[in-house]
Design a protein around this motif. Sequence first.
Motif, PDB file in Angstrom:
ATOM      1  N   TRP A   1       0.839  -1.197   0.000  1.00  0.00           N
ATOM      2  CA  TRP A   1       0.000   0.000   0.000  1.00  0.00           C
ATOM      3  C   TRP A   1       0.877   1.251   0.000  1.00  0.00           C
ATOM      4  O   TRP A   1       0.648   2.173  -0.773  1.00  0.00           O
TER       5      TRP A   1
ATOM      6  N   LEU B   1       2.588   1.920  -3.352  1.00  0.00           N
ATOM      7  CA  LEU B   1       1.720   2.289  -4.465  1.00  0.00           C
ATOM      8  C   LEU B   1       1.094   3.681  -4.346  1.00  0.00           C
ATOM      9  O   LEU B   1       0.603   4.199  -5.352  1.00  0.00           O
ATOM     10  N   ILE B   2       1.079   4.274  -3.157  1.00  0.00           N
ATOM     11  CA  ILE B   2       0.496   5.610  -3.050  1.00  0.00           C
ATOM     12  C   ILE B   2       1.585   6.647  -3.252  1.00  0.00           C
ATOM     13  O   ILE B   2       2.761   6.407  -3.009  1.00  0.00           O
ATOM     14  N   SER B   3       1.180   7.827  -3.706  1.00  0.00           N
ATOM     15  CA  SER B   3       2.178   8.831  -4.046  1.00  0.00           C
ATOM     16  C   SER B   3       2.623   9.664  -2.854  1.00  0.00           C
ATOM     17  O   SER B   3       3.782  10.022  -2.735  1.00  0.00           O
ATOM     18  N   SER B   4       1.697  10.030  -1.989  1.00  0.00           N
ATOM     19  CA  SER B   4       2.065  10.816  -0.813  1.00  0.00           C
ATOM     20  C   SER B   4       1.475  10.155   0.421  1.00  0.00           C
ATOM     21  O   SER B   4       0.441   9.503   0.346  1.00  0.00           O
TER      22      SER B   4
ATOM     23  N   GLU C   1      -3.841   8.324   5.551  1.00  0.00           N
ATOM     24  CA  GLU C   1      -3.497   7.221   4.658  1.00  0.00           C
ATOM     25  C   GLU C   1      -2.812   6.079   5.405  1.00  0.00           C
ATOM     26  O   GLU C   1      -2.950   4.922   5.016  1.00  0.00           O
TER      27      GLU C   1
END
Length: 60
Positions: free
Chosen positions: A24, A27-30, A35
Amino acid sequence: MDGRTALRAVGELLAWWAALAVLWLVLISSVHPLEYAVGGAVAAVGALAARAARRAVTNR
C-alpha cells in the motif's frame, strides 16, 4: 485451538498485514496520517481474507 496453533495464526496474519501495508505504501504517491490509518485497516482486512482463502484451500 492450542497455543502453538494460535501463535502460528497470529504470525501468519502479521506477515500478511506487513506485506500488504508495505505494498500500500509503495503504491500511493504521498503519505498523510489518514493514509496510514486507511492502509493499515485495509491491510488487516486483506490479511484476514488471505488467511481464510489459504485455509479454505488447504483444509480440503
